[in-house]
Design an enzyme around this catalytic site. Structure first.
Site, mmCIF file in Angstrom:
data_model
loop_
_atom_site.group_PDB
_atom_site.id
_atom_site.type_symbol
_atom_site.label_atom_id
_atom_site.label_comp_id
_atom_site.label_asym_id
_atom_site.label_seq_id
_atom_site.Cartn_x
_atom_site.Cartn_y
_atom_site.Cartn_z
ATOM 1 N N THR A 109 -8.274 6.887 -3.050
ATOM 2 C CA THR A 109 -9.595 6.385 -3.415
ATOM 3 C C THR A 109 -10.632 7.492 -3.311
ATOM 4 O O THR A 109 -11.676 7.416 -3.965
ATOM 5 C CB THR A 109 -10.036 5.195 -2.527
ATOM 6 O OG1 THR A 109 -9.807 5.532 -1.157
ATOM 7 C CG2 THR A 109 -9.276 3.939 -2.901
ATOM 8 N N LYS B 172 0.759 14.353 1.208
ATOM 9 C CA LYS B 172 -0.526 14.710 0.602
ATOM 10 C C LYS B 172 -0.629 16.214 0.353
ATOM 11 O O LYS B 172 -1.541 16.691 -0.316
ATOM 12 C CB LYS B 172 -1.672 14.234 1.493
ATOM 13 C CG LYS B 172 -1.830 12.693 1.527
ATOM 14 C CD LYS B 172 -2.953 12.272 2.462
ATOM 15 C CE LYS B 172 -3.117 10.771 2.597
ATOM 16 N NZ LYS B 172 -3.909 10.165 1.502
ATOM 17 N N HIS C 25 0.787 -1.234 0.000
ATOM 18 C CA HIS C 25 0.000 0.000 0.000
ATOM 19 C C HIS C 25 0.809 1.269 0.000
ATOM 20 O O HIS C 25 0.246 2.354 -0.007
ATOM 21 C CB HIS C 25 -0.927 0.042 1.217
ATOM 22 C CG HIS C 25 -2.174 -0.761 1.031
ATOM 23 N ND1 HIS C 25 -3.287 -0.268 0.413
ATOM 24 C CD2 HIS C 25 -2.460 -2.037 1.363
ATOM 25 C CE1 HIS C 25 -4.226 -1.206 0.382
ATOM 26 N NE2 HIS C 25 -3.745 -2.290 0.946
ATOM 27 N N LYS D 61 -14.177 8.584 -5.608
ATOM 28 C CA LYS D 61 -15.504 8.941 -5.092
ATOM 29 C C LYS D 61 -15.935 10.298 -5.648
ATOM 30 O O LYS D 61 -17.089 10.494 -6.054
ATOM 31 C CB LYS D 61 -15.492 8.992 -3.556
ATOM 32 C CG LYS D 61 -15.026 7.708 -2.873
ATOM 33 C CD LYS D 61 -14.709 7.959 -1.382
ATOM 34 C CE LYS D 61 -13.920 6.830 -0.769
ATOM 35 N NZ LYS D 61 -13.326 7.189 0.548
ATOM 36 N N LYS E 182 -8.794 14.102 3.560
ATOM 37 C CA LYS E 182 -7.935 12.927 3.637
ATOM 38 C C LYS E 182 -7.071 13.073 4.882
ATOM 39 O O LYS E 182 -7.012 14.163 5.467
ATOM 40 C CB LYS E 182 -7.044 12.807 2.394
ATOM 41 C CG LYS E 182 -6.349 14.132 2.019
ATOM 42 C CD LYS E 182 -5.588 14.047 0.693
ATOM 43 C CE LYS E 182 -6.435 14.095 -0.530
ATOM 44 N NZ LYS E 182 -6.589 12.816 -1.220
ATOM 45 N N ARG E 183 -6.388 11.999 5.298
ATOM 46 C CA ARG E 183 -5.495 12.140 6.441
ATOM 47 C C ARG E 183 -4.497 13.271 6.191
ATOM 48 O O ARG E 183 -4.099 13.524 5.041
ATOM 49 C CB ARG E 183 -4.735 10.815 6.689
ATOM 50 C CG ARG E 183 -5.601 9.742 7.322
ATOM 51 C CD ARG E 183 -6.136 10.144 8.682
ATOM 52 N NE ARG E 183 -5.104 10.173 9.686
ATOM 53 C CZ ARG E 183 -4.955 9.256 10.647
ATOM 54 N NH1 ARG E 183 -5.796 8.231 10.721
ATOM 55 N NH2 ARG E 183 -3.998 9.347 11.526
HETATM 56 C C1 LIG Z 1 -12.068 7.303 0.947
HETATM 57 C C2 LIG Z 1 -11.668 7.657 2.312
HETATM 58 C C3 LIG Z 1 -10.319 7.838 2.626
HETATM 59 C C4 LIG Z 1 -9.211 7.765 1.600
HETATM 60 O O1 LIG Z 1 -8.995 9.060 1.105
HETATM 61 P P1 LIG Z 1 -7.715 9.469 0.229
HETATM 62 O O2 LIG Z 1 -7.995 10.871 -0.155
HETATM 63 O O3 LIG Z 1 -7.695 8.552 -0.951
HETATM 64 O O4 LIG Z 1 -6.527 9.333 1.101
HETATM 65 C C5 LIG Z 1 -9.985 8.168 3.927
HETATM 66 N N1 LIG Z 1 -10.934 8.307 4.877
HETATM 67 C C6 LIG Z 1 -12.242 8.156 4.596
HETATM 68 C C7 LIG Z 1 -13.235 8.330 5.679
HETATM 69 C C8 LIG Z 1 -12.652 7.816 3.320
HETATM 70 O O5 LIG Z 1 -13.957 7.646 3.069
#
Ligand SMILES: *Cc1c(COP(=O)(O)O)cnc(C)c1O
Length: 822
Positions: A665, A563, A366, A669, A557-558
């Protein structure tokens, strides 16, 4: 109540479901809680609705297990330390396809407030971010595709912490999500598993102290949750293990009079699954985490083998009947554990055991960040798991013999590929163990797999070229489109004739409507509807008031340096400066929304949160920016927040330093929900631009190759000194403009962006980023041109369904097929 078979209590049947009637719901309200129908709280009504739906799916759930036992197909087991499930109620209603029944019957309770009922459910936040959410999307797709599968994880008492903001700083609050009964889970103490350890231990602040000369065991108690496939045909299981103690009393200590000591051992055992470690992508090496990983592996493999044997299979059939997928290296101890089972319990010879082990297990990588690779001290294995260490040493001895034969004299290569790192301390390299001990290593986006092969583990990829493969991530359209965005979902169903929920590429059917004025209008109305719903929800839950008639520019995101939330923050300051210099500047009103949790020990990530809240405090009160720029950091990013916000987004910020985001991911979305990607050529962004068409995305910045090529000479000061807007924005931050009462708190920002060399190359990309945002603003002015691009994004998002991803895993790694439940 008479004891009646569920079948006889059903009122009507539809879609093969026997529907319980409203009495079931009333009975759950009254008898589960011993309250009158009139006085039950919304929480009690939530539990009753959920229990009624569980009743409804129970027969399919049982039948699924029976079908799998009888048919004895190849079964998939997904091992993951994290499952970021979120809420289950609406998801199960949608996947069971019973919205009508719920509306007519379960919601006919006049004292029920449906919105409130939905808000009663806590998020099952058993994960940090992308990796855990991927596991949740995968089990949804496995059940929808009717593939026999079980997810295995841990039942943490405390999930990911709840994030509060105090004076603009992140404050972590515990997440005791199980203090109220969870209506979905079923405990199965009769299927508990014993987990022996060579040494007893004590726990202090997340570190364990080993007590030599004394062994102990733990007990793994399974809690099952239904995983309903869309249409409700297959109901698979997510099995979460809770740690307990095997003996209520340690009789030795009890008869010795130490009643208290004996009982307190229970607390010790239970501490193994007390809390999810809140670190995303950076293992902190706590020894309690080592025990958690072993506990997951030991319990799950015992369960897998018990099912395999119960179905009458011979050991030699293991790879034909069982596929175990390791979600990152966290469950990599499955390699020595399966070897131990085959050697010590099945009494097979080494070669046969090794052959079966590698053909049964597969591994997903990952991350490319070197600091994220897990390495456990040999000493931990020595004291707690000596047999596993013995097996690892023997695997390594044989492996290194092979390498030596292929590459005689190359001692450096040998040191690099060894399962054991010798210095600075002797540690087991879990990634090497996972690659050597499995038949498949996959990355999660094309560029990620390429870099993994060519850079991160190049030596191992040379030795096992056939093992490496790519499986670009995906997300489930059930949760991320159907559930999250009902207006857009309905529009898509009307326009395509349906079927997209389980066959996302069918959305291609709307591609030609992108230029249709009527369709654009409907699309924009659905987007505005989602914005209004989000605005109402965030006002009700966080007290934040937003204007839906502005461009929603979203980064959620985190919080992580790679990032590059800092790039977004500095960009906000550039626009702020432009507006201060020229309050008449003609830009479409923009709301920049940022959310994300920082690991509690990640100091710089917490400073970045404080930077956003500080910028917000100044920008949002300055008359120069009023109605033009608004910055807001939203607290407590979670699945539920994502479900509300993503449908409302116009712009999706995916701006990681190229080469560092494995896939992402949330980018997928957003695409499905018609947001335009502002992104770097990293992770799945590359594939998103490929699918959507470059002209329908805003790609910018250095490529991964350019990042690597400029490492030697890159100098952030050059940008600071030679780009006036860059220098002015940074000076405003460094001169305490946003933090007059707390001078100096952003010195860590100066350090990382300038003094320490800007490792993630924010300043190199800032100019291109700002120019890209100018193009975004210009396009947003042209509503029709904007809608066209957004519709193309939705229409072309088919590749990013996790159904596609899981079909590829099933065909190319697992050799697993659907096993329909009749
Ligand atoms: C989809 C999702 C992530 C992943 O987000 P990235 O921007 O791809 O790091 C993290 N936390 C939650 C709650 C999510 O739904």
């Amino acid at each position: 109540m008479p004891a009646t078979e569920p079948d006889q209590l059903t009122r009507y049947e539809c879609n093969g479901f026997k529907f319980p009637d409203r009495d079931y719901y009333d009975r759950h309200v009254v008898f589960d809680h011993v309250v009158s129908l009139g006085t039950a709280t919304q929480r009690e009504r939530f539990e009753a609705v959920s229990r009624t739906l569980r009743d409804l799916l129970t027969q399919r759930w049982i039948k699924t297990a029976e079908t799998h036992d009888r048919a004895n197909p190849k079964q998939v087991y997904y091992l993951s330390m994290e499952f970021l499930i979120g809420r289950s109620l609406m998801n199960n209603i949608i996947n069971l396809d019973v919205e009508q029944f719920v509306r007519d019957d379960l919601r006919s309770d006049p004292r029920q407030d449906w919105k409130e009922v939905l808000e009663q459910e806590p998020d099952a936040g058993l994960g940090n971010g992308g990796l855990g959410r991927l596991a949740a999307c995968f089990i949804d797709s496995l059940a929808t595709l009717q593939i026999p599968a079980i997810g295995y994880g841990l039942r943490y008492d405390y999930g990911i912490f709840r994030q509060e903001l105090s004076n603009g700083y992140q404050v972590e609050q515990p997440d005791p999500w199980l203090t109220r009964p969870d209506p979905w889970e079923v405990s199965r103490p009769g299927e508990s598993v014993t987990v022996p350890l060579a040494s007893a231990f004590e726990v202090h602040a997340g570190q364990i102290t080993v007590q030599r000369g004394k062994s102990m065991s733990l007990l793994g108690v399974p809690f099952d949750r239904p995983v309903v496939g869309y249409g409700g045909q297959t109901v698979n299981t997510l099995r979460l293990w809770q740690a307990a103690t095997p003996d209520v009393f340690d009789f030795g200590e009890f008869s010795g009079g130490d009643f208290f000591g004996a009982v307190s051992n229970r607390v010790l055992a239970e501490s193994i699954t007390r809390v999810l470690y809140p670190d995303d992508s950076t293992p902190r090496g706590q020894s309690l985490r080592f025990l958690q990983e072993y506990f997951l592996v030991r319990c799950s493999l015992a369960d897998i083998i018990a099912r395999f044997r119960k179905r009458g299979n011979d050991w030699s059939a293991l790879p034909d009947k069982v596929a175990v997928q390791l979600n990152d290296t966290h469950p990599a101890m499955a390699v020595p554990e399966l070897m131990r089972i085959l050697l010590d319990i099945a009494h097979l010879g080494w070669n046969e055991a090794w052959n079966l082990t590698t053909r049964t297990l597969a591994y997903t990588n990952h991350t490319l960040l070197p600091e994220a690779l897990e390495k456990w001290p040999v000493g931990l294995f020595e004291s707690l798991l000596p047999r596993h260490l013995e097996i690892i040493y023997e695997i390594n001895r044989r492996f290194l013999d092979d390498v030596r034969a292929k590459h005689p004299g190359d001692e450096e290569k040998l040191a690099r590929v060894s399962l054991i790192e010798e210095s600075p301390a002797r540690r087991v390299r879990m990634a090497n163990l996972a690659i050597v001990g499995t038949h498949s290593t996959n990355g999660v986006a094309a560029i990620h797999t390429d870099l993994l092969r060519s850079k991160t583990v190049a030596d191992l990829a040379d030795l096992f070229p056939g093992r490496f493969n790519n499986k670009t991530n995906g997300v489930t359209p059930r949760r991320w489109l159907q559930l999250a965005n009902p207006d857009l979902a309905k529009m898509l169903t009307d326009a395509t004739g349906g079927g997209w929920v389980t066959d996302l590429p069918r959305l291609k059917g709307i591609d030609s409507l992108a230029t249709d004025a009527g369709f654009q209008k409907k699309f924009l109305a659905a987007k505005r509807g989602a914005k209004v719903r989000f605005v109402d929800w965030i006002k009700a839950t966080a007290g934040i008031e937003l204007d839906p008639d502005t461009l929603f520019d979203v980064q959620i995101k985190r919080i992580h340096e790679y990032k590059r939330q800092l790039l977004n923050a500095v960009q906000c300051v550039v626009w702020y400066n432009r507006l201060r210099a020229n309050p008449k500047l003609d830009v479409p009103p923009r709301t920049v929304l940022v959310a994300g949790k920082a690991a509690p020990a990640y100091h710089l990530a917490k400073v970045i949160i404080k930077l956003f809240t500080s910028i917000a405090g100044v920008v949002n009160t300055d008359p120069a920016t009023r109605g033009k720029l608004r910055v807001e950091f939203l607290p407590n990013y979670s699945c539920t927040l994502a479900e509300h916000l993503i449908p409302a987004a116009d712009v999706s910020e995916q701006i990681s330093t190229a080469g560092y985001e494995a896939s992402g991911t949330s980018n997928m979305k957003f695409m499905m929900n018609g947001a335009l990607t502002v992104g770097t050529r990293d992770g799945a962004n590359i594939e998103i631009a490929e699918e959507a068409g470059e002209e329908n995305c805003f790609m910018f910045g250095l490529t991964a190759e350019q990042v690597l090529a400029s490492r030697g000479w890159y100098a952030p000061y050059w940008h600071y000194e030679n780009e006036p807007e860059t220098g002015a924005a940074l000076d405003l931050i460094f001169n305490n403009h946003f933090n007059p009462d707390e001078p100096g708190i952003f010195e860590p920002v100066r350090e990382t962006l300038l003094t320490k060399g800007d490792y993630y190359m924010h300043l190199a990309d800032l100019g291109a980023y700002v120019r890209t945002q100018e193009a975004v603003a210009a396009l947003y002015r042209d509503t029709s041109a904007w809608a066209k691009k957004a519709i193309h994004n939705v229409a072309r998002s088919g590749k990013f369904s996790s159904d596609r991803t899981i079909t590829q895993y099933a065909d190319e790694i697992w050799g697993a097929k659907p096993c329909p439940v009749e």
